[in-house]
Design a protein around this motif. Structure first.
Motif, mmCIF file in Angstrom:
data_model
loop_
_atom_site.group_PDB
_atom_site.id
_atom_site.type_symbol
_atom_site.label_atom_id
_atom_site.label_comp_id
_atom_site.label_asym_id
_atom_site.label_seq_id
_atom_site.Cartn_x
_atom_site.Cartn_y
_atom_site.Cartn_z
ATOM 1 N N MET A 108 0.827 -1.195 0.000
ATOM 2 C CA MET A 108 0.000 0.000 0.000
ATOM 3 C C MET A 108 0.874 1.263 0.000
ATOM 4 S SD MET A 108 -2.252 2.191 2.213
ATOM 5 C CE MET A 108 -1.722 1.632 3.789
ATOM 6 N N LEU A 109 0.458 2.217 -0.810
ATOM 7 C CA LEU A 109 1.232 3.459 -0.911
ATOM 8 C C LEU A 109 0.724 4.476 0.104
ATOM 9 C CD1 LEU A 109 0.910 3.797 -4.787
ATOM 10 C CD2 LEU A 109 3.047 3.301 -3.546
ATOM 11 N N ASP A 110 1.610 5.380 0.491
ATOM 12 C CA ASP A 110 1.122 6.538 1.238
ATOM 13 C C ASP A 110 0.433 7.497 0.275
ATOM 14 O OD1 ASP A 110 2.036 5.907 3.897
ATOM 15 O OD2 ASP A 110 4.074 6.220 3.133
ATOM 16 N N VAL A 111 1.151 7.801 -0.827
ATOM 17 C CA VAL A 111 0.612 8.793 -1.769
ATOM 18 C C VAL A 111 0.747 8.282 -3.201
ATOM 19 C CG1 VAL A 111 0.671 11.193 -2.518
ATOM 20 C CG2 VAL A 111 1.479 10.625 -0.222
ATOM 21 N N LEU A 112 -0.346 8.340 -3.931
ATOM 22 C CA LEU A 112 -0.288 8.081 -5.365
ATOM 23 C C LEU A 112 -0.466 9.426 -6.071
ATOM 24 C CD1 LEU A 112 -1.584 5.174 -7.352
ATOM 25 C CD2 LEU A 112 -2.279 7.437 -8.097
ATOM 26 N N ILE A 113 0.477 9.747 -6.933
ATOM 27 C CA ILE A 113 0.411 11.012 -7.681
ATOM 28 C C ILE A 113 0.080 10.682 -9.123
ATOM 29 C CG2 ILE A 113 1.711 13.029 -8.481
ATOM 30 C CD1 ILE A 113 3.452 12.829 -5.988
ATOM 31 N N VAL A 114 -0.914 11.353 -9.670
ATOM 32 C CA VAL A 114 -1.266 11.133 -11.073
ATOM 33 C C VAL A 114 -0.664 12.281 -11.886
ATOM 34 C CG1 VAL A 114 -3.122 10.596 -12.692
ATOM 35 C CG2 VAL A 114 -3.456 10.173 -10.240
ATOM 36 N N GLY A 115 0.246 11.952 -12.808
ATOM 37 C CA GLY A 115 0.859 12.960 -13.674
ATOM 38 C C GLY A 115 2.311 13.222 -13.320
ATOM 39 N N ALA A 116 3.154 13.297 -14.346
ATOM 40 C CA ALA A 116 4.588 13.552 -14.144
ATOM 41 C C ALA A 116 5.045 14.790 -14.909
ATOM 42 C CB ALA A 116 5.410 12.332 -14.546
ATOM 43 N N GLY A 117 4.200 15.829 -14.888
ATOM 44 C CA GLY A 117 4.637 17.162 -15.336
ATOM 45 C C GLY A 117 5.388 17.815 -14.180
ATOM 46 N N PHE A 118 5.533 19.122 -14.237
ATOM 47 C CA PHE A 118 6.269 19.802 -13.171
ATOM 48 C C PHE A 118 5.609 19.587 -11.810
ATOM 49 C CE2 PHE A 118 8.012 22.767 -16.604
ATOM 50 C CZ PHE A 118 9.231 22.114 -16.631
ATOM 51 N N GLY A 119 4.284 19.450 -11.788
ATOM 52 C CA GLY A 119 3.580 19.220 -10.525
ATOM 53 C C GLY A 119 3.907 17.866 -9.928
ATOM 54 N N GLY A 120 3.777 16.829 -10.742
ATOM 55 C CA GLY A 120 4.034 15.467 -10.255
ATOM 56 C C GLY A 120 5.485 15.269 -9.859
ATOM 57 N N LEU A 121 6.400 15.874 -10.616
ATOM 58 C CA LEU A 121 7.832 15.697 -10.312
ATOM 59 C C LEU A 121 8.166 16.308 -8.949
ATOM 60 C CD1 LEU A 121 9.508 16.462 -13.782
ATOM 61 C CD2 LEU A 121 9.071 14.225 -12.740
ATOM 62 N N TYR A 122 7.713 17.538 -8.728
ATOM 63 C CA TYR A 122 8.026 18.150 -7.436
ATOM 64 C C TYR A 122 7.251 17.443 -6.308
ATOM 65 C CZ TYR A 122 8.579 21.375 -3.583
ATOM 66 O OH TYR A 122 8.853 21.895 -2.338
ATOM 67 N N GLY A 123 6.027 17.040 -6.594
ATOM 68 C CA GLY A 123 5.237 16.319 -5.579
ATOM 69 C C GLY A 123 5.963 15.064 -5.118
ATOM 70 N N LEU A 124 6.495 14.317 -6.075
ATOM 71 C CA LEU A 124 7.218 13.079 -5.731
ATOM 72 C C LEU A 124 8.448 13.412 -4.885
ATOM 73 C CD1 LEU A 124 7.983 10.097 -5.959
ATOM 74 C CD2 LEU A 124 8.852 10.544 -8.268
ATOM 75 N N HIS A 125 9.223 14.379 -5.341
ATOM 76 C CA HIS A 125 10.444 14.726 -4.613
ATOM 77 C C HIS A 125 10.122 15.138 -3.183
ATOM 78 C CE1 HIS A 125 14.318 16.390 -3.626
ATOM 79 N NE2 HIS A 125 13.746 17.551 -3.353
ATOM 80 N N LYS A 126 9.166 16.018 -3.038
ATOM 81 C CA LYS A 126 8.865 16.591 -1.716
ATOM 82 C C LYS A 126 8.283 15.529 -0.769
ATOM 83 C CE LYS A 126 7.922 19.836 1.303
ATOM 84 N NZ LYS A 126 8.885 20.760 1.890
ATOM 85 N N LEU A 127 7.299 14.799 -1.254
ATOM 86 C CA LEU A 127 6.616 13.848 -0.364
ATOM 87 C C LEU A 127 7.516 12.658 -0.039
ATOM 88 C CD1 LEU A 127 3.155 14.196 -2.077
ATOM 89 C CD2 LEU A 127 3.633 14.834 0.279
ATOM 90 N N ARG A 128 8.316 12.232 -1.009
ATOM 91 C CA ARG A 128 9.247 11.129 -0.761
ATOM 92 C C ARG A 128 10.305 11.545 0.255
ATOM 93 N NH1 ARG A 128 12.184 8.568 -5.921
ATOM 94 N NH2 ARG A 128 13.676 10.214 -5.407
ATOM 95 N N SER A 129 10.743 12.808 0.159
ATOM 96 C CA SER A 129 11.782 13.244 1.108
ATOM 97 C C SER A 129 11.219 13.377 2.524
ATOM 98 C CB SER A 129 12.431 14.552 0.652
ATOM 99 O OG SER A 129 11.462 15.559 0.651
ATOM 100 N N GLN A 130 9.914 13.278 2.645
ATOM 101 C CA GLN A 130 9.271 13.290 3.959
ATOM 102 C C GLN A 130 9.139 11.865 4.503
ATOM 103 O OE1 GLN A 130 6.561 16.927 3.852
ATOM 104 N NE2 GLN A 130 5.209 15.326 4.597
ATOM 105 N N GLY A 131 9.726 10.899 3.798
ATOM 106 C CA GLY A 131 9.694 9.505 4.258
ATOM 107 C C GLY A 131 8.448 8.748 3.837
#
Ligand SMILES: Cc1cc2nc3c(=O)[nH]c(=O)nc-3n(C[C@H](O)[C@H](O)[C@H](O)COP(=O)(O)OP(=O)(O)OC[C@H]3O[C@@H](n4cnc5c(N)ncnc54)[C@H](O)[C@@H]3O)c2cc1C
Length: 528
Positions: free
Chosen positions: A1-24
């Motif tokens: 099970m994921l904590d967060v699923l992000i739909v889309g890998a434009g500038f929004g999805g890329l920063y979302g992944l970086h930020k939320l992943r760096s939060q563990g």
């Protein structure tokens, strides 16, 4: 099970992944396209580039990135923006958590488990505590349902679904339908190649020169000398950019005609959106707006030699009411002998034929058709997903009358679902990367707070949602925005409910409201 699923890998999805992943958090991005980059992957038409300068339309979250990345031009082109997105994906090791070529087709909230159950077009089922929709405000191209479109014998190209191999227009008779930002960028370039170019115009566009060129090394050095302070100043600007210029201290009509003209001329010489910022009241006072609009109409009459063509190109709606176009040689293109403007304002396209189209009972012939017909903005990407919240409520039913939301980020009845740069936030009225970073940081803070307090879900209350929508409508009423048929209002899509979607109150006020909600323990939200 994921904590967060992000739909889309434009500038929004890329920063979302970086930020939320760096939060563990355990984060997975699902992207329909075969590449990261979103907008800049899809919109490859000739001349595609930003209309906000790249030093201001770029990430600020990492100082080493903003220092090391060099933009070659003031307004970056699509290939350079795509390289930037790929660089960010590599630099922050994002690819290992991005699944490409995969479309999210359904997301249902499971009330028992307090989880989102997500289904992709590869028949994969995923579950996540939170879903972030980073699907873009302009990622759902709009293809008008012209009768006979499928009978056209030549190529039909959509600006937002452009082929990946170069298109050669030499010797071709090309037609362009549409005169919004994409059309204004591509028309001058296609006109140089094609044998003939016919532009079918429903509504004329206001276009201001970009004065694009190589990025000036002194300016780059000056900004990079203290880039964080420059970014901070921009975040205090209504649109999240433009801090190097301040508006005239007086409202437009309190300034003498000569001084007003001088201000407009100065901004025209600077180029881009700066014209709209010459005075503070251009978008809120109709007389002020008309002074600015008349200035641009004067420029059109100077540039375009045929007076009848110039008049047809002169818009009559308020300037800035539709997104201002930022161009390179747009109006001058109509001086070319191979370019014809066909005004279809009063004679809509009746049908497409195998070798052209019919409008106002007249047939026009061509062998290549370019549709620069825009997007089903803001809501289109979301309502195309089978998205269901509490009680199986479908987003299409929830938004039957328009996109209800709170802070632009959340929707009542859809717990733990966040939306980036959509309706109800300053989204398209901001340099979008500024909005993206703000939204992602707010969401990251919210998730951290929920986890720290042991809460499972957060969702907007209907009361907060209604108040937010009323607030957005009230602000819009104080501006020129409701006074034209724009994609901000959904007016470009047949049958779409008319609701003013982006928030017109300026980025600083919006960010303050979001911060206040968080500070007050997520006021306006039900938390369980
Ligand atoms: C031609 C053009 C020029 C622009 N110029 C500017 C500019 O100069 N300044 C500015 O501020 N803004 C500009 N914009 C707005 C632009 O969309 C944003 O700046 C920004 O790129 C949006 O990033 P995003 O990540 O939010 O969305 P996008 O870049 O649109 O990315 C969304 C991604 O989500 C994916 N997706 C959508 N639905 C699904 C699904 N169901 N499943 C899986 N994946 C899905 C899409 O494939 C896409 O890759 C422009 C837009 C266009 C079209």
């Amino acid at each position: 099970m994921l904590d967060v699923l992000i739909v889309g890998a434009g500038f929004g999805g890329l920063y979302g992944l970086h930020k939320l992943r760096s939060q563990g958090l355990r984060v997975q991005v699902i992207e329909a396209a075969p590449s990261v980059g979103g907008t800049w992957w899809a919109n490859r038409y000739p001349g595609a580039r930003v209309d906000i300068q790249s030093l201001e339309y770029s990430y600020s979250f990492d100082d080493a990135l903003q220092q090391q990345w060099h933009w070659s031009e003031r307004y970056a082109s699509q290939p350079e923006l795509l390289r930037y997105a790929n660089h960010v994906a590599d630099r922050f090791d994002l690819r290992r958590d991005i699944r490409l070529d995969t479309r999210v087709i359904a997301a249902h909230f499971d009330e028992q488990a307090s989880l989102w159950r997500v289904l992709t077009d590869r028949d994969e089922a995923l579950s996540a505590r939170f879903v972030v929709m980073a699907i873009g405000p302009l990622s759902s191209p709009n293809t008008p349902a012209f009768p006979g479109l499928d009978t056209f014998t030549g190529p039909v190209l959509h600006s937002a679904q452009w082929p990946h191999e170069p298109v050669d227009f030499s010797g071709r008779d090309v037609a362009v339908v549409g005169t919004g930002s994409s059309a204004v960028q591509l028309i001058p370039i296609v006109a140089e190649q094609a044998r003939t170019l016919t532009v079918f115009q429903r509504t004329p566009a206001y276009a201001v020169p970009a004065h694009n060129g190589p990025l000036e090394p002194e300016r780059e050095a000056r900004i990079k000398a203290d880039y964080p302070a420059f970014r901070a100043r921009n975040r205090r600007m209504r649109a999240g950019f433009g801090c190097e210029l301040t508006p005239h201290p007086l409202p437009t009509m309190q300034v003498g005609a000569e001084e007003r003209e001088r201000q407009f001329e100065e901004r025209w010489a600077i180029g881009g959106f700066s014209l709209l910022g010459a005075f503070v009241d251009t978008l809120t006072d109709m007389r002020a707006n008309d002074a600015c609009a008349e200035f641009v109409r004067g420029k059109i009459r100077q540039i375009v030699r045929d007076p009848a063509v110039a008049e047809a190109l002169c818009p009559t709606h308020p300037i800035g009411c539709k997104r201002l176009c930022v161009d390179t040689g747009y109006y001058a293109t109509y001086n070319r002998p191979n370019v014809t403007l066909v005004d279809i304002g009063d004679a809509p396209i009746e049908r497409v034929t195998p070798r052209g189209l019919v409008s106002g009972g007249r047939e026009f012939g061509f062998d290549t058709l370019i549709l620069a017909t825009g997007f089903d903005a803001f809501t289109g990407p979301l309502t195309r997903i089978d998205l269901r919240g509490r009680g199986g409520l479908h987003i299409r039913d929830k938004w039957r009358g328009g996109p209800l939301n709170y802070l632009g980020l959340t929707v009542a009845g859809f717990p733990n679902l966040f939306n980036l740069v959509g309706a109800g936030s300053t989204s398209a009225f901001t340099s979008v990367i500024v909005a993206i970073e703000h939204h992602v940081d707010w969401i990251a803070g919210c998730v951290a707070w929920l986890d720290a307090h042991g809460h499972a879900t957060i969702e907007a209350t209907e009361a907060a949602e209604s108040a937010w929508v009323a607030y957005g409508n009230a602000i819009a009423q104080q501006t020129v925005f409701p006074h034209c048929n724009s994609w901000y209002l959904g007016a470009n899509i047949a049958g779409k409910p008319r609701m003013f979607m982006p928030l017109a109150g300026g980025f600083p006020a919006y960010a303050d409201r979001c911060a206040a909600a968080a500070r007050e323990g997520y006021a306006g939200f039900a938390i369980r």
